[in-house]
Design a protein around this motif. Structure first.
Motif, mmCIF file in Angstrom:
data_model
loop_
_atom_site.group_PDB
_atom_site.id
_atom_site.type_symbol
_atom_site.label_atom_id
_atom_site.label_comp_id
_atom_site.label_asym_id
_atom_site.label_seq_id
_atom_site.Cartn_x
_atom_site.Cartn_y
_atom_site.Cartn_z
ATOM 1 N N LEU A 49 3.447 8.817 -4.973
ATOM 2 C CA LEU A 49 3.475 8.751 -3.516
ATOM 3 C C LEU A 49 2.264 9.446 -2.915
ATOM 4 N N THR A 50 1.860 8.992 -1.740
ATOM 5 C CA THR A 50 0.846 9.660 -0.950
ATOM 6 C C THR A 50 1.601 10.356 0.176
ATOM 7 N N GLY B 113 3.873 -4.913 -9.001
ATOM 8 C CA GLY B 113 4.889 -4.886 -7.959
ATOM 9 C C GLY B 113 4.378 -4.179 -6.715
ATOM 10 N N ALA B 114 5.237 -4.058 -5.744
ATOM 11 C CA ALA B 114 4.935 -3.311 -4.523
ATOM 12 C C ALA B 114 6.214 -2.657 -4.052
ATOM 13 N N VAL B 115 6.071 -1.464 -3.502
ATOM 14 C CA VAL B 115 7.200 -0.779 -2.892
ATOM 15 C C VAL B 115 6.818 -0.388 -1.470
ATOM 16 N N PHE B 116 7.833 -0.256 -0.625
ATOM 17 C CA PHE B 116 7.630 0.230 0.734
ATOM 18 C C PHE B 116 8.339 1.570 0.826
ATOM 19 N N VAL B 117 7.650 2.561 1.389
ATOM 20 C CA VAL B 117 8.178 3.923 1.468
ATOM 21 C C VAL B 117 8.243 4.355 2.923
ATOM 22 N N GLN B 118 9.376 4.924 3.305
ATOM 23 C CA GLN B 118 9.498 5.531 4.632
ATOM 24 C C GLN B 118 9.815 7.011 4.430
ATOM 25 N N TYR B 119 9.048 7.868 5.080
ATOM 26 C CA TYR B 119 9.208 9.311 4.968
ATOM 27 C C TYR B 119 9.946 9.859 6.182
ATOM 28 N N GLU B 120 10.869 10.773 5.917
ATOM 29 C CA GLU B 120 11.584 11.447 6.991
ATOM 30 C C GLU B 120 11.527 12.951 6.744
ATOM 31 N N GLU C 167 4.412 3.778 4.089
ATOM 32 C CA GLU C 167 3.298 3.210 3.337
ATOM 33 C C GLU C 167 3.802 2.145 2.388
ATOM 34 N N SER C 168 2.907 1.231 2.054
ATOM 35 C CA SER C 168 3.148 0.260 0.996
ATOM 36 C C SER C 168 2.300 0.689 -0.188
ATOM 37 N N VAL D 167 11.957 -1.569 -3.470
ATOM 38 C CA VAL D 167 11.125 -2.427 -4.308
ATOM 39 C C VAL D 167 11.006 -3.775 -3.619
ATOM 40 N N ARG D 168 9.760 -4.276 -3.472
ATOM 41 C CA ARG D 168 9.540 -5.493 -2.703
ATOM 42 C C ARG D 168 9.217 -6.738 -3.529
ATOM 43 N N THR D 169 8.377 -6.648 -4.581
ATOM 44 C CA THR D 169 7.882 -7.903 -5.162
ATOM 45 C C THR D 169 8.123 -8.102 -6.650
ATOM 46 N N ALA D 170 8.310 -7.055 -7.424
ATOM 47 C CA ALA D 170 8.536 -7.204 -8.868
ATOM 48 C C ALA D 170 9.203 -5.933 -9.389
ATOM 49 N N PRO D 171 9.960 -6.019 -10.473
ATOM 50 C CA PRO D 171 10.642 -4.844 -11.011
ATOM 51 C C PRO D 171 9.662 -3.720 -11.367
#
Length: 113
Positions: free
Chosen positions: A25-26, A102-109, A14-15, A50-54
């Motif tokens: 987190l979702t 900002g935006a973050v990208f999350v990968q779940y395992e 998710e982003s 972290v993708r776009t801002a601190p």
């Protein structure tokens, strides 16, 4: 030859927009307590970039504050954190560290027996 006792499976990603309000987190449905037991999930992790801002984050359930940056760990664009327990994932709080969302990208395992 090495023997593996668990399988790592990527379940979801998710982003997330990180604003001035503490976000979290979702978690995927497979990480719910009943689903973990039914599916043999023995552990999980979330890799966050972290993708776009601190941003500022905490993993103790306390919302980070940006006013004086006294609460929370700062991550800059490109930084990655890996949460390795369901408790950390449940307790993660994030908010922007500057005046820019900002935006973050999350990968779940997940690990299965």
């Amino acid at each position: 030859m090495p023997s593996y006792s668990a399988i790592l499976s990527t379940d979801a990603d998710e982003s997330i927009s990180v604003t001035s309000t503490a976000g979290e987190l979702t978690l995927p449905a497979v990480f719910a307590a009943a689903a973990r037991q039914a599916r043999g999930v023995t552990g999980g992790s979330a890799t966050i970039q972290v993708r776009t801002a601190p941003i500022l984050y905490t993993i103790n359930g306390t919302a980070p504050t940006a006013a004086d940056a006294s609460t929370g760990i700062r991550l800059n664009i490109g930084d990655i954190i890996i949460l390795t327990t369901f408790i950390e994932m449940d307790n993660l709080k994030m908010r922007r560290a500057t005046d820019t969302d900002g935006a973050v990208f999350v990968q779940y395992e997940r690990r299965v027996a």
